[in-house]
Design a protein around this motif. Structure first.
Motif, short mmCIF file in Angstrom:
data_model
loop_
_atom_site.label_atom_id
_atom_site.label_comp_id
_atom_site.label_asym_id
_atom_site.label_seq_id
_atom_site.Cartn_x
_atom_site.Cartn_y
_atom_site.Cartn_z
N ASN A 236 0.81 -1.23 0.00
CA ASN A 236 0.00 0.00 0.00
C ASN A 236 0.84 1.27 0.00
O ASN A 236 0.27 2.37 -0.13
CB ASN A 236 -0.93 0.03 1.21
CG ASN A 236 -2.05 -1.01 1.09
OD1 ASN A 236 -2.55 -1.28 -0.01
ND2 ASN A 236 -2.41 -1.61 2.21
N LEU A 237 2.17 1.16 0.11
CA LEU A 237 3.01 2.36 0.12
C LEU A 237 3.04 2.96 -1.28
O LEU A 237 3.29 2.26 -2.28
CB LEU A 237 4.42 2.02 0.57
CG LEU A 237 4.56 1.41 1.99
CD1 LEU A 237 6.03 1.34 2.38
CD2 LEU A 237 3.79 2.23 3.02
N LYS A 238 2.82 4.31 -1.39
CA LYS A 238 2.73 4.94 -2.70
C LYS A 238 3.49 6.27 -2.70
O LYS A 238 3.65 6.92 -1.65
CB LYS A 238 1.28 5.16 -3.10
CG LYS A 238 0.52 3.86 -3.36
CD LYS A 238 -0.87 4.16 -3.90
CE LYS A 238 -1.58 2.88 -4.34
NZ LYS A 238 -1.82 1.94 -3.24
N PHE A 239 3.93 6.69 -3.92
CA PHE A 239 4.77 7.87 -4.10
C PHE A 239 4.34 8.61 -5.36
O PHE A 239 3.74 8.04 -6.26
CB PHE A 239 6.25 7.45 -4.25
CG PHE A 239 6.73 6.55 -3.15
CD1 PHE A 239 7.41 7.05 -2.05
CD2 PHE A 239 6.49 5.17 -3.20
CE1 PHE A 239 7.84 6.21 -1.05
CE2 PHE A 239 6.93 4.34 -2.19
CZ PHE A 239 7.61 4.85 -1.11
N THR A 240 4.73 9.91 -5.42
CA THR A 240 4.59 10.68 -6.67
C THR A 240 5.86 11.48 -6.89
O THR A 240 6.55 11.86 -5.93
CB THR A 240 3.39 11.67 -6.61
OG1 THR A 240 3.59 12.61 -5.56
CG2 THR A 240 2.07 10.93 -6.43
N VAL A 241 6.16 11.74 -8.21
CA VAL A 241 7.31 12.56 -8.60
C VAL A 241 6.81 13.56 -9.63
O VAL A 241 6.23 13.17 -10.67
CB VAL A 241 8.45 11.71 -9.19
CG1 VAL A 241 9.61 12.60 -9.59
CG2 VAL A 241 8.88 10.62 -8.23
N ASP B 189 7.14 0.34 -19.45
CA ASP B 189 8.04 -0.47 -20.27
C ASP B 189 9.48 0.01 -20.15
O ASP B 189 10.24 0.04 -21.13
CB ASP B 189 7.60 -0.46 -21.74
CG ASP B 189 6.22 -1.07 -21.95
OD1 ASP B 189 5.88 -1.99 -21.16
OD2 ASP B 189 5.51 -0.61 -22.84
N GLY B 190 9.81 0.48 -18.97
CA GLY B 190 11.18 0.90 -18.68
C GLY B 190 11.52 2.30 -19.11
O GLY B 190 12.65 2.76 -18.92
N LYS B 191 10.54 3.00 -19.74
CA LYS B 191 10.80 4.34 -20.23
C LYS B 191 10.08 5.35 -19.34
O LYS B 191 9.00 5.09 -18.81
CB LYS B 191 10.33 4.49 -21.67
CG LYS B 191 11.12 3.64 -22.64
CD LYS B 191 10.63 3.85 -24.07
CE LYS B 191 11.45 3.00 -25.07
NZ LYS B 191 10.96 3.20 -26.47
N VAL B 192 10.70 6.54 -19.26
CA VAL B 192 10.12 7.61 -18.45
C VAL B 192 9.00 8.27 -19.23
O VAL B 192 9.17 8.66 -20.39
CB VAL B 192 11.19 8.65 -18.05
CG1 VAL B 192 10.55 9.78 -17.23
CG2 VAL B 192 12.32 8.00 -17.29
N LYS B 193 7.86 8.42 -18.53
CA LYS B 193 6.72 9.08 -19.12
C LYS B 193 6.30 10.22 -18.21
O LYS B 193 6.64 10.28 -17.03
CB LYS B 193 5.55 8.10 -19.27
CG LYS B 193 5.86 6.88 -20.12
CD LYS B 193 5.95 7.23 -21.61
CE LYS B 193 6.14 5.98 -22.46
NZ LYS B 193 6.20 6.33 -23.89
N THR B 194 5.54 11.15 -18.77
CA THR B 194 4.99 12.24 -17.98
C THR B 194 3.50 12.32 -18.22
O THR B 194 2.98 11.90 -19.27
CB THR B 194 5.62 13.60 -18.33
OG1 THR B 194 5.39 13.87 -19.72
CG2 THR B 194 7.11 13.59 -18.04
N GLU C 48 4.09 18.22 -14.07
CA GLU C 48 3.77 16.93 -14.69
C GLU C 48 4.25 15.79 -13.79
O GLU C 48 5.28 15.90 -13.11
CB GLU C 48 4.46 16.83 -16.05
CG GLU C 48 4.00 17.87 -17.05
CD GLU C 48 4.85 17.86 -18.30
OE1 GLU C 48 4.30 18.05 -19.39
OE2 GLU C 48 6.09 17.67 -18.19
N TYR C 49 3.46 14.70 -13.77
CA TYR C 49 3.80 13.53 -12.96
C TYR C 49 4.66 12.57 -13.79
O TYR C 49 4.30 12.24 -14.93
CB TYR C 49 2.53 12.81 -12.52
CG TYR C 49 1.73 13.58 -11.46
CD1 TYR C 49 1.96 13.38 -10.10
CD2 TYR C 49 0.77 14.52 -11.87
CE1 TYR C 49 1.23 14.09 -9.15
CE2 TYR C 49 0.06 15.23 -10.93
CZ TYR C 49 0.29 15.01 -9.57
OH TYR C 49 -0.42 15.72 -8.63
N LEU C 50 5.77 12.16 -13.24
CA LEU C 50 6.64 11.20 -13.93
C LEU C 50 6.27 9.78 -13.49
O LEU C 50 5.93 9.56 -12.31
CB LEU C 50 8.11 11.49 -13.60
CG LEU C 50 8.82 12.58 -14.42
CD1 LEU C 50 8.26 13.97 -14.03
CD2 LEU C 50 10.33 12.54 -14.16
#
Length: 588
Positions: free
Chosen positions: A69-74, A86-91, A80-82
């Motif tokens: 249940n532990l969750k994070f945001t960047v 599939d191993g690639k960075v999205k926003t 924009e949220y990162l």
């Protein structure tokens, strides 16, 4: 600035940068003129770096299911949220939470999530869900510093990503939610005259079921795998004289409480009572009990009862001197004082008593032993320092050669006593006192001289004939002294010869009888001298009357008769004074 130059074309051809950092072309101008074309191609420069989030979980018995249940945001500076797909960075413009399950688990038990080649700049990292069911979150640290929970119930940190990259560390500390209660240790000391200094060595330990030692630091309960003793000085002293130590909010369960050091110097432990029951000392001299702490708490009472260590103080008295009898000793006196200055003595029942007032003990209160020594014992008195004094050591008729206490000669103090300080232990102490005496011999000649001086001082004749008589008087006195001294020496020689033949242990009454006979002889001699002087005075007076002419006028020979009469009178007076002195001495 901010852009990268891809190429420079002059007249349609790419030109390389020269050594002078310039781009150059040559052209020929004719009468028709010449056009030079220059084209620069640019690309915006965007620096990138890596952002890594490293997660640490600190807590016992936490499972993978607990962590799902532990969750994070960047978020970047544009909001924009990162995330990764599939191993690639999205926003994304929409909120996108990343579960701990999307992190990589490392061999050291930590978790990592890396965003590679993202634009350098400021990023906001949040732990939006940090709670684990059944556990209490003690703290969240981000980049080594504790972070408070925000109004959005999240824990947030801001970080700057450079081309060298950035790692954000997040540490969550958890404590399993368990039932707790308070354990209070209440200590009671039962004993007389025990001071705070006496109690400073008392020590205790408290252990939980895991064997950890509990203690308090800055008011908080701590635990240690290593042995940790708690001094009584760390307890709170209550108004009723008891001592308390409370461990708040500790896990319910079984605890082992030990008093590891209960001894107080100078005291014996009568008993130790724990939780209402008397406890025996174990092999390590500690006293142990078990206490069960519930959510309602537990108060453990420990009572230590002490009694003062005692020992026996014995005074052993030895007298060294010839012909000394019991009557001679009746004036010998002693005192014994404790550290408080109280005087010790024994009552009629043999019980030891103390007094603030001076109390002298006679030698007659001592027990006489078969070897001729005397002893006095104070049984079961408090150990410590005592002062023993012989306050009266003189025996009439004897000279005190020395006083020894515990084998050492002791000088007479300013208070005319002889003093020894001694330390009584529970094994007892004997103070030995030895008095050495020497018999004082009588000197009749000195007494006669003293008497003569007294007689001479009373005689006062103012005439010229008196001065002449004084010379004759001194000669007569000297003759009298010589006769008395000679008789005294003869008498002493005779007495010494008789005494040497007698047993040295003969009763003193025989000695007194001999002395009385001797004094009687002296009295008879004095009376004979007095009678002889009287007869001579009578004859002189008779002769003077018979031969007198009846004339009232003094003749030359009359002064000679007066002188002779005065000499006879003085001789008689000396004998009389000596006789009176002997009688008085005999009576004494």
């Amino acid at each position: 600035e901010g852009y990268e130059l891809e190429y420079v074309k002059m007249n349609g051809s790419e030109v390389s940068e020269g050594t002078d950092k310039a781009y150059t072309t040559n052209t020929v101008v004719t009468k028709d003129g010449k056009t030079v074309t220059i084209e620069d191609k640019y690309k915006e420069i965007v620096e990138t770096g890596d952002l890594e989030i490293k997660k640490t979980i600190d807590g016992e018995n936490i499972t993978e299911d607990d962590l799902k249940n532990l969750k994070f945001t960047v978020q970047n500076e544009a909001g924009e949220y990162l995330y990764k797909e599939d191993g690639k960075v999205k926003t994304s413009k929409d909120k996108h939470e990343i579960a701990l399950g999307e992190f990589d688990k490392n061999n050291d038990g930590t978790y990592s999530l890396k965003f590679e080649d993202i634009e350098v700049g400021k990023y906001t990292v949040k732990e939006t869900q940090a709670n684990i069911e059944g556990y209490e979150l003690e703290y969240v640290k981000m980049n080594g510093s504790e972070v408070s929970e925000g109004t959005d119930k999240a824990y947030t940190t801001n970080t700057v990503v450079t081309k060298d990259g950035k790692t954000v560390t997040i540490e969550d500390k958890y404590k399993e939610i368990i039932e707790t209660g308070d354990l209070e240790i209440k200590k009671t000391i039962d004993g007389e005259n025990i001071t705070e200094d006496d109690l400073e060595n008392l020590k205790f330990t408290v252990q939980n079921e895991a064997g950890e030692y509990l203690y308090k630091e800055d008011g908080k309960v701590k635990t240690s795998k290593d042995k940790h003793e708690i001094a009584l000085g760390e307890f709170d002293k209550n108004n009723d004289g008891t001592y308390s130590l409370k461990f708040e909010d500790i896990e319910v369960g079984k605890y082992t409480v030990k008093e590891t050091q209960a001894n107080i110097e100078g005291y014996d432990i009568e008993y130790v009572e724990m939780d209402g029951k008397k406890v025996n000392a174990s092999n390590d001299d500690s006293f142990t009990t078990n206490a069960v702490v519930t959510k309602d708490g537990k108060v453990l009472e420990i009572v230590d009862a002490y009694k003062v260590q005692t020992g026996d103080l014995e005074i052993k008295k030895t007298l060294d001197g010839d012909n000394i009898v019991e009557d001679d000793f009746e004036n010998l006196k002693f005192t014994v004082q404790n550290e408080a200055g109280e005087y010790l003595f024994k009552d009629a029942n043999g019980n030891v008593k103390t007094s603030r007032d001076k109390h002298e003990i006679k030698l007659g209160d001592f027990d006489k032993n078969s070897n001729g020594t005397y002893t006095l014992k104070f049984e079961n008195i408090e150990i410590g320092e005592y002062t023993v004094k012989e306050t009266q050591a003189n025996v009439e008729g004897y000279e005190l050669e020395y006083v020894k206490m515990n084998g050492q000669k002791v000088s007479e103090g300013n208070d005319d006593s002889y003093t020894a300080n001694t330390v009584l232990t529970k094994d007892g102490k004997t103070v030995e006192i030895e008095d050495k005496y020497k018999k004082v011999k009588e000197d009749v000649t000195e007494e006669t001289e003293s008497t003569t001086e007294e007689t001479e001082s009373t005689v006062d004749i103012e005439t010229e004939s008196t001065k002449e008589t004084e010379t004759t008087t001194k000669e007569t006195i000297k003759e009298t002294q010589d006769v008395v001294a000679e008789e005294s020496r003869e008498s002493e020689k005779k007495t010494d010869k008789e005494s040497n033949k007698k047993d040295k242990k003969k009763d003193k009454k025989d000695n007194k009888k001999n002395k009385k006979n001797k004094d009687k002889k002296e009295i008879v001699r004095g009376e004979e001298r007095e009678s002889s002087s009287t007869e001579r005075i009578t004859e002189t007076l008779t002769g003077e009357t018979e031969g007198g002419s009846g004339s009232s006028t003094p003749q030359t020979g009359d002064f000679n008769h007066i002188k002779e009469l005065f000499m006879l009178f003085l001789s008689s007076l000396v004998g009389l004074v000596a006789m009176v002195k002997i009688k008085k001495k005999n009576q004494y």
